[in-house]
Every structure is written in C-alpha cells, then in structure tokens.
Design a protein around this motif. Structure first.
Motif, PDB file in Angstrom:
ATOM      1  N   GLY A 146       0.773  -1.228   0.000  1.00 50.81           N
ATOM      2  CA  GLY A 146       0.000   0.000   0.000  1.00 50.81           C
ATOM      3  C   GLY A 146       0.805   1.278   0.000  1.00 50.81           C
ATOM      4  N   GLY A 147       2.116   1.181  -0.145  1.00 48.74           N
ATOM      5  CA  GLY A 147       2.951   2.374  -0.131  1.00 48.74           C
ATOM      6  C   GLY A 147       3.276   2.870  -1.526  1.00 48.74           C
ATOM      7  N   SER A 148       4.091   3.902  -1.570  1.00 52.03           N
ATOM      8  CA  SER A 148       4.481   4.491  -2.847  1.00 52.03           C
ATOM      9  C   SER A 148       5.579   3.685  -3.531  1.00 52.03           C
ATOM     10  CB  SER A 148       4.968   5.926  -2.643  1.00 52.03           C
ATOM     11  OG  SER A 148       6.204   5.928  -1.940  1.00 52.03           O
ATOM     12  N   GLY A 149       6.391   2.991  -2.731  1.00 52.44           N
ATOM     13  CA  GLY A 149       7.523   2.263  -3.298  1.00 52.44           C
ATOM     14  C   GLY A 149       8.609   3.186  -3.810  1.00 52.44           C
ATOM     15  N   ALA A 150       8.543   4.463  -3.451  1.00 51.95           N
ATOM     16  CA  ALA A 150       9.490   5.452  -3.971  1.00 51.95           C
ATOM     17  C   ALA A 150      10.887   5.318  -3.373  1.00 51.95           C
ATOM     18  CB  ALA A 150       8.948   6.864  -3.723  1.00 51.95           C
ATOM     19  N   GLY A 151      10.984   4.814  -2.169  1.00 53.31           N
ATOM     20  CA  GLY A 151      12.282   4.666  -1.517  1.00 53.31           C
ATOM     21  C   GLY A 151      12.569   3.200  -1.265  1.00 53.31           C
ATOM     22  N   THR A 152      13.617   2.952  -0.524  1.00 56.84           N
ATOM     23  CA  THR A 152      13.901   1.581  -0.116  1.00 56.84           C
ATOM     24  C   THR A 152      12.971   1.252   1.045  1.00 56.84           C
ATOM     25  OG1 THR A 152      15.668   0.013   0.440  1.00 56.84           O
ATOM     26  CG2 THR A 152      15.780   2.184   1.494  1.00 56.84           C
ATOM     27  N   ASN A 153      13.102   0.058   1.593  1.00 60.34           N
ATOM     28  CA  ASN A 153      12.265  -0.323   2.730  1.00 60.34           C
ATOM     29  C   ASN A 153      13.081  -1.181   3.687  1.00 60.34           C
ATOM     30  OD1 ASN A 153      11.825  -3.238   1.958  1.00 60.34           O
ATOM     31  ND2 ASN A 153      10.905  -2.243   0.162  1.00 60.34           N
TER      32      ASN A 153
END
Length: 142
Positions: free
Chosen positions: A42-49
């Motif tokens: 459900g996130g943007s996936g724009a960064g790492t995790n």
C-alpha cells in the motif's frame, strides 16, 4: 535457548524518522536513505524499505561467513554470490513476520559441496545466529 554472549567489536547506529514512511540515517553519515512501504503493502515504493535493507545486510554478512568457511575448508568460492530474499507478511497471531531465503551461487564447486558450505556458513553468520529459531530461513544452491 540462552542469550548469546558477545564481546562487541563495533556498534552500528542508525536512526529512523517517521517509521516505514520517512528516512533512516547512520550516525557516521554513510547511510542516509528515504524509506517507503512497497507498493505491495500500500505504499508508494518510492524509496527503499526495511526488508531491502535487511536483505542487503544479511546477504553481505552471509557472503562474509561463506568466505570464513571456505578458507577453513580450502574451497574456491571465487565468483560466488549470495542473494537474500526477505519476505514480510501477516502471522496467524495477527502481527507481521519475516521469512528469508538465502540463495548461494558458488560456480567452482559442485552442488553438494555448495550446500555443505552454505550450511556451515549458516552456523557462522551473525545474522543467521540472530534469526535462528525466530524466523524461517531457507538455504538454496543456485
């Protein structure tokens, strides 16, 4: 299971701001990354995790442990790689948990020898020792 005693040689220090949707940085400035939940969660996936960061740390640490074992066993692991696949999902109890697959590619040894080296590295690696008995870790020969 008893708690492992450790004579600490180095302590890594990292600080997170805004949890899974923010930033993580180390006290020495070597690490400073934006973290965002993956699109699958459900996130943007724009960064790492955090799972990617854990996979990076585990694969590097396990590759180092493999090197320790290979020197002792006089095995040629040149050209080898370790890939950590870290999954996150819901547990039956309602929380979240991790599951790891470590995939070792060791081109200069046969599959049986590679499996033996991975199993021995799994006994040496600090990440493996920290996760043992807590999460499922599978060893796979590529």
């Amino acid at each position: 299971m008893s708690i492992q005693s450790v004579d600490v040689l180095y302590t890594a220090v990292a600080t997170a701001e805004n949890g899974r949707d923010g930033r993580v940085s180390s006290d020495d400035g070597q690490l400073d990354v934006v973290v965002n939940p993956p699109k699958e969660m459900g996130g943007s996936g724009a960064g790492t995790n955090p799972e990617q960061l854990f996979a990076a740390g585990y694969s590097a640490c396990f590759q180092g442990a493999l090197g320790v074992v290979a020197r002792k066993e006089k095995a040629d692991i040149s050209g080898s790689t370790v890939t950590a696949k870290v999954g996150i999902g819901k547990t039956p109890e309602g929380g979240f948990g991790l599951k790891v697959e470590l995939v070792g590619s060791i081109p200069n040894v046969d599959a049986d020898r590679a499996k033996d080296l991975l199993e021995k590295a799994h006994q040496v690696c600090p990440y493996s020792n920290a996760t043992r008995g807590n999460i499922e870790v599978t060893l796979t020969v590529a």
